[in-house]
Design an enzyme around this catalytic site. Structure first.
Site, PDB file in Angstrom:
ATOM      1  N   CYS A   3      -4.074  27.104 -18.432  1.00  0.00           N
ATOM      2  CA  CYS A   3      -3.530  28.179 -17.790  1.00  0.00           C
ATOM      3  C   CYS A   3      -4.532  28.515 -18.690  1.00  0.00           C
ATOM      4  O   CYS A   3      -4.911  29.645 -19.311  1.00  0.00           O
ATOM      5  CB  CYS A   3      -3.119  29.051 -18.648  1.00  0.00           C
ATOM      6  SG  CYS A   3      -1.397  28.308 -17.655  1.00  0.00           S
ATOM      7  N   GLU A   4      -5.915  28.956 -18.045  1.00  0.00           N
ATOM      8  CA  GLU A   4      -7.294  29.542 -17.843  1.00  0.00           C
ATOM      9  C   GLU A   4      -8.246  29.252 -16.856  1.00  0.00           C
ATOM     10  O   GLU A   4      -7.852  27.740 -16.235  1.00  0.00           O
ATOM     11  CB  GLU A   4      -8.267  28.994 -19.277  1.00  0.00           C
ATOM     12  CG  GLU A   4      -7.732  28.755 -20.486  1.00  0.00           C
ATOM     13  CD  GLU A   4      -8.815  29.102 -21.536  1.00  0.00           C
ATOM     14  OE1 GLU A   4      -9.437  29.137 -21.334  1.00  0.00           O
ATOM     15  OE2 GLU A   4      -8.044  28.544 -22.787  1.00  0.00           O
ATOM     16  N   TYR A  45     -19.619  10.948 -20.495  1.00  0.00           N
ATOM     17  CA  TYR A  45     -19.577  12.644 -21.090  1.00  0.00           C
ATOM     18  C   TYR A  45     -17.834  13.526 -19.939  1.00  0.00           C
ATOM     19  O   TYR A  45     -18.145  14.548 -20.031  1.00  0.00           O
ATOM     20  CB  TYR A  45     -19.949  13.533 -21.443  1.00  0.00           C
ATOM     21  CG  TYR A  45     -21.501  12.562 -21.788  1.00  0.00           C
ATOM     22  CD1 TYR A  45     -21.519  12.568 -22.978  1.00  0.00           C
ATOM     23  CD2 TYR A  45     -22.502  12.405 -20.451  1.00  0.00           C
ATOM     24  CE1 TYR A  45     -22.053  11.959 -23.106  1.00  0.00           C
ATOM     25  CE2 TYR A  45     -23.551  11.534 -21.454  1.00  0.00           C
ATOM     26  CZ  TYR A  45     -23.574  11.908 -23.211  1.00  0.00           C
ATOM     27  OH  TYR A  45     -24.825  11.279 -23.703  1.00  0.00           O
ATOM     28  N   ARG A  77     -16.997  18.961 -18.346  1.00  0.00           N
ATOM     29  CA  ARG A  77     -18.284  19.795 -17.760  1.00  0.00           C
ATOM     30  C   ARG A  77     -18.573  20.632 -16.563  1.00  0.00           C
ATOM     31  O   ARG A  77     -19.789  21.056 -16.899  1.00  0.00           O
ATOM     32  CB  ARG A  77     -19.052  17.781 -16.830  1.00  0.00           C
ATOM     33  CG  ARG A  77     -18.743  17.138 -18.259  1.00  0.00           C
ATOM     34  CD  ARG A  77     -19.841  14.951 -17.736  1.00  0.00           C
ATOM     35  NE  ARG A  77     -20.776  15.378 -18.006  1.00  0.00           N
ATOM     36  CZ  ARG A  77     -21.497  15.544 -16.381  1.00  0.00           C
ATOM     37  NH1 ARG A  77     -21.432  15.493 -15.530  1.00  0.00           N
ATOM     38  NH2 ARG A  77     -23.022  15.940 -16.881  1.00  0.00           N
ATOM     39  N   TYR A 108     -20.407  22.845 -19.095  1.00  0.00           N
ATOM     40  CA  TYR A 108     -22.254  22.942 -18.461  1.00  0.00           C
ATOM     41  C   TYR A 108     -22.761  23.641 -16.753  1.00  0.00           C
ATOM     42  O   TYR A 108     -23.743  22.870 -16.615  1.00  0.00           O
ATOM     43  CB  TYR A 108     -22.894  22.404 -20.073  1.00  0.00           C
ATOM     44  CG  TYR A 108     -22.657  20.788 -20.253  1.00  0.00           C
ATOM     45  CD1 TYR A 108     -22.463  20.400 -18.461  1.00  0.00           C
ATOM     46  CD2 TYR A 108     -23.231  20.412 -20.824  1.00  0.00           C
ATOM     47  CE1 TYR A 108     -22.122  18.591 -18.797  1.00  0.00           C
ATOM     48  CE2 TYR A 108     -22.884  19.084 -20.998  1.00  0.00           C
ATOM     49  CZ  TYR A 108     -21.917  18.416 -20.356  1.00  0.00           C
ATOM     50  OH  TYR A 108     -21.659  16.957 -20.627  1.00  0.00           O
ATOM     51  N   GLY A 141     -32.090   9.793 -21.631  1.00  0.00           N
ATOM     52  CA  GLY A 141     -32.444  11.334 -21.411  1.00  0.00           C
ATOM     53  C   GLY A 141     -32.453  11.423 -20.294  1.00  0.00           C
ATOM     54  O   GLY A 141     -32.458  11.787 -18.664  1.00  0.00           O
ATOM     55  N   GLU A 181     -31.809   4.547 -25.648  1.00  0.00           N
ATOM     56  CA  GLU A 181     -30.580   4.621 -25.486  1.00  0.00           C
ATOM     57  C   GLU A 181     -30.290   4.729 -24.076  1.00  0.00           C
ATOM     58  O   GLU A 181     -29.644   6.915 -24.778  1.00  0.00           O
ATOM     59  CB  GLU A 181     -30.841   5.762 -26.230  1.00  0.00           C
ATOM     60  CG  GLU A 181     -31.654   5.213 -27.871  1.00  0.00           C
ATOM     61  CD  GLU A 181     -31.270   6.418 -29.274  1.00  0.00           C
ATOM     62  OE1 GLU A 181     -30.801   7.411 -28.505  1.00  0.00           O
ATOM     63  OE2 GLU A 181     -31.203   5.728 -30.311  1.00  0.00           O
ATOM     64  N   PRO A 182     -29.434   4.430 -23.361  1.00  0.00           N
ATOM     65  CA  PRO A 182     -29.203   5.378 -22.075  1.00  0.00           C
ATOM     66  C   PRO A 182     -27.755   5.950 -22.276  1.00  0.00           C
ATOM     67  O   PRO A 182     -27.066   4.306 -22.869  1.00  0.00           O
ATOM     68  CB  PRO A 182     -29.805   4.413 -21.117  1.00  0.00           C
ATOM     69  CG  PRO A 182     -29.491   3.052 -21.721  1.00  0.00           C
ATOM     70  CD  PRO A 182     -30.407   3.225 -23.155  1.00  0.00           C
ATOM     71  N   GLY A 183     -27.021   6.138 -21.887  1.00  0.00           N
ATOM     72  CA  GLY A 183     -25.618   6.412 -22.093  1.00  0.00           C
ATOM     73  C   GLY A 183     -25.699   6.755 -20.264  1.00  0.00           C
ATOM     74  O   GLY A 183     -24.927   5.882 -20.097  1.00  0.00           O
TER      75      GLY A 183
HETATM   76  C1  LIG Z   1     -25.806  11.237 -26.451  1.00  0.00           C
HETATM   77  C2  LIG Z   1     -27.721  10.659 -26.721  1.00  0.00           C
HETATM   78  C3  LIG Z   1     -28.566   9.510 -25.797  1.00  0.00           C
HETATM   79  C4  LIG Z   1     -27.398   9.499 -24.806  1.00  0.00           C
HETATM   80  O1  LIG Z   1     -28.114  10.253 -23.336  1.00  0.00           O
HETATM   81  P1  LIG Z   1     -28.174  10.021 -21.923  1.00  0.00           P
HETATM   82  O2  LIG Z   1     -28.400  11.507 -21.544  1.00  0.00           O
HETATM   83  O3  LIG Z   1     -26.497   9.928 -21.772  1.00  0.00           O
HETATM   84  O4  LIG Z   1     -28.866   8.685 -21.889  1.00  0.00           O
HETATM   85  C5  LIG Z   1     -29.191   8.828 -26.289  1.00  0.00           C
HETATM   86  N1  LIG Z   1     -29.324   8.805 -27.844  1.00  0.00           N
HETATM   87  C6  LIG Z   1     -29.048   9.875 -28.504  1.00  0.00           C
HETATM   88  C7  LIG Z   1     -29.398  10.025 -30.197  1.00  0.00           C
HETATM   89  C8  LIG Z   1     -27.934  10.666 -27.944  1.00  0.00           C
HETATM   90  O5  LIG Z   1     -27.706  11.335 -29.352  1.00  0.00           O
END
Ligand SMILES: *Cc1c(COP(=O)(O)O)cnc(C)c1O
Length: 410
Positions: free
Chosen positions: A337-338, A365, A307, A311, A227, A268-270
């Protein structure tokens, strides 16, 4: 990406040349930026026995997964398909945490047979897991601590109305199921949402998780999810990861005193790892002046980058072809076309038809949410690594659209 003597570059490569070579719309990722972000995490969590599990769903291209695997990180996946992509990229099953939501027990069983680490997100599955595996397969439990974290209601997942995790109010029931089936719980987990700015909010969740952890005597890891917020605009506040690391280390040391051992600490960074590493290049097809608005219509749409429409995400837009043009106000729209708006009332250097625009923060994302809506091809992807541009996904063709269709034999 740098603006350098009127030339946009990534790792010294002229981005206009890259667009010429591979065409637009085009996703481009910079391994240098991913590494830079990873190093901030490594430095900030250095006093903890930490592990990084990259959240694959942010950007699942196999070449990107391979790059992260070579940096020594693990993987967090939300589907069996992401797990399989991870294994194709070279991740070992034991380094992949499987954190699905609302999947069938069959999918959990498949994950067990692959050897993934299983994260369980509801009591029904926990019961079936216990009946099936007893103490022969360990698992992790995803807790919902009921804190409101993150700035956008559509991406908050830890609050009281959320479908994610097992409520912290149900721990008594959880322990009943665990004891009855002899379930071996080796990890606990939370992930409360995206865009958490304040270290304090993260810490509040962490402290709740430490309290829950004390109820489980044999933990090998505690997973704090992710997060971490990134900047979307110049000067945007971002999570102070170094500060977070210091505060979490203090809390962790106090926990270990009470707990009597030192479980690993997982993150768990994405978005944090890949958002800023991604650039989405499009071409201005038409400039359309209406009585109220100057529109720039580009050769892409929400099918490629959903995105903003999904949101209200902000993606900074710049005109790469004419960086020294006079600033003018435009609304940038896609060809779907929207209603398909990327950005309203943006100040861009004067846009001419044929100019290349770039969207920033297009790593997370972005491609991973792309679709074929309007029967458009999904873009190609390019990875810039060590000063070279590598094609890591071809642009689609009509064959990709028709591959699984079965026309009737009338
Ligand atoms: C999506 C997700 C993340 C990554 O969240 P980010 O906001 O992209 O860092 C980590 N853990 C879990 C379980 C997720 O579903």
């Amino acid at each position: 990406m740098l603006l350098n003597e009127q030339q946009y570059q990534i790792q010294g490569l002229d981005v206009l040349k890259i667009c010429e070579e591979f065409g637009t719309p085009l996703y481009v990722y910079d391994t240098g930026k991913i590494k830079e972000k990873l190093e901030i995490l490594q430095k900030s969590f250095n006093a903890l026995p930490y592990r990084i599990k990259y959240a694959a769903k942010a950007l699942t291209n196999i070449a990107v997964l391979q790059f992260l695997q070579r940096q020594g990180v693990g993987l967090d996946v939300v589907s069996i398909q992401e797990a399989r992509l991870g294994m194709l990229a070279g991740f070992e099953a034991k380094d992949i945490l499987f954190t699905p939501n609302c999947v069938s027990f069959e999918e959990i069983q498949e994950a067990v047979s692959l050897g993934l680490v299983i994260n369980i997100d509801n009591i029904s599955i926990l019961e079936q897991f216990g009946h099936t595996y007893g103490d022969s397969v360990p698992c992790c439990i995803r807790i919902n601590p009921h804190i409101v974290a993150g700035g956008n209601a559509k991406i908050q997942v830890g609050h009281i109305d959320s479908k994610f995790g097992i409520s912290i109010l149900q721990m008594r029931h959880v322990h009943r199921v665990i004891q009855t089936n002899n379930i071996r719980v080796t990890g606990i987990h939370m992930h409360t949402g995206s865009d958490i700015l304040e270290a304090e909010v993260f810490l509040r969740g962490a402290n709740i998780l430490f309290e829950v952890a004390e109820q489980f005597p044999n933990l090998e890891f505690i997973d704090f999810g992710s997060g971490f917020k990134v900047a979307y605009r110049e000067g945007d506040p971002i999570t102070d990861i170094a500060d977070l690391g210091r505060q979490l280390t203090t809390a962790y040391e106090a926990f270990c005193q009470r707990y009597g051992s030192r479980p690993e600490v997982w993150f768990e960074p994405g978005k944090y790892l890949v958002s800023e590493a991604g650039f989405f290049f499009v071409k201005a097809n038409v400039i359309k002046q209406t009585p109220a608005t100057a529109f720039v219509g580009v050769d892409s749409g929400m099918n490629h980058l959903i995105r903003p429409m999904f949101y209200d995400a902000y993606h900074h837009i710049e005109n790469v072809s004419n960086p020294s043009g006079a600033p003018r106000i435009y609304t940038v729209v896609g060809y779907i076309c929207e209603t398909d708006t990327f950005g309203i009332d943006r100040k861009l250097a004067e846009v001419r038809e044929g100019d290349i625009l770039v969207f920033r923060n297009a790593g997370a994302y972005a491609f991973s949410m792309a679709s074929n809506y309007n029967s458009r091809f999904r873009p190609a992807e390019v990875l810039i690594h060590e000063g070279k541009a590598h094609l890591i996904r071809k642009r689609e063709t009509l064959d990709d659209l028709t591959r699984n269709q079965v026309p009737m034999e009338w």
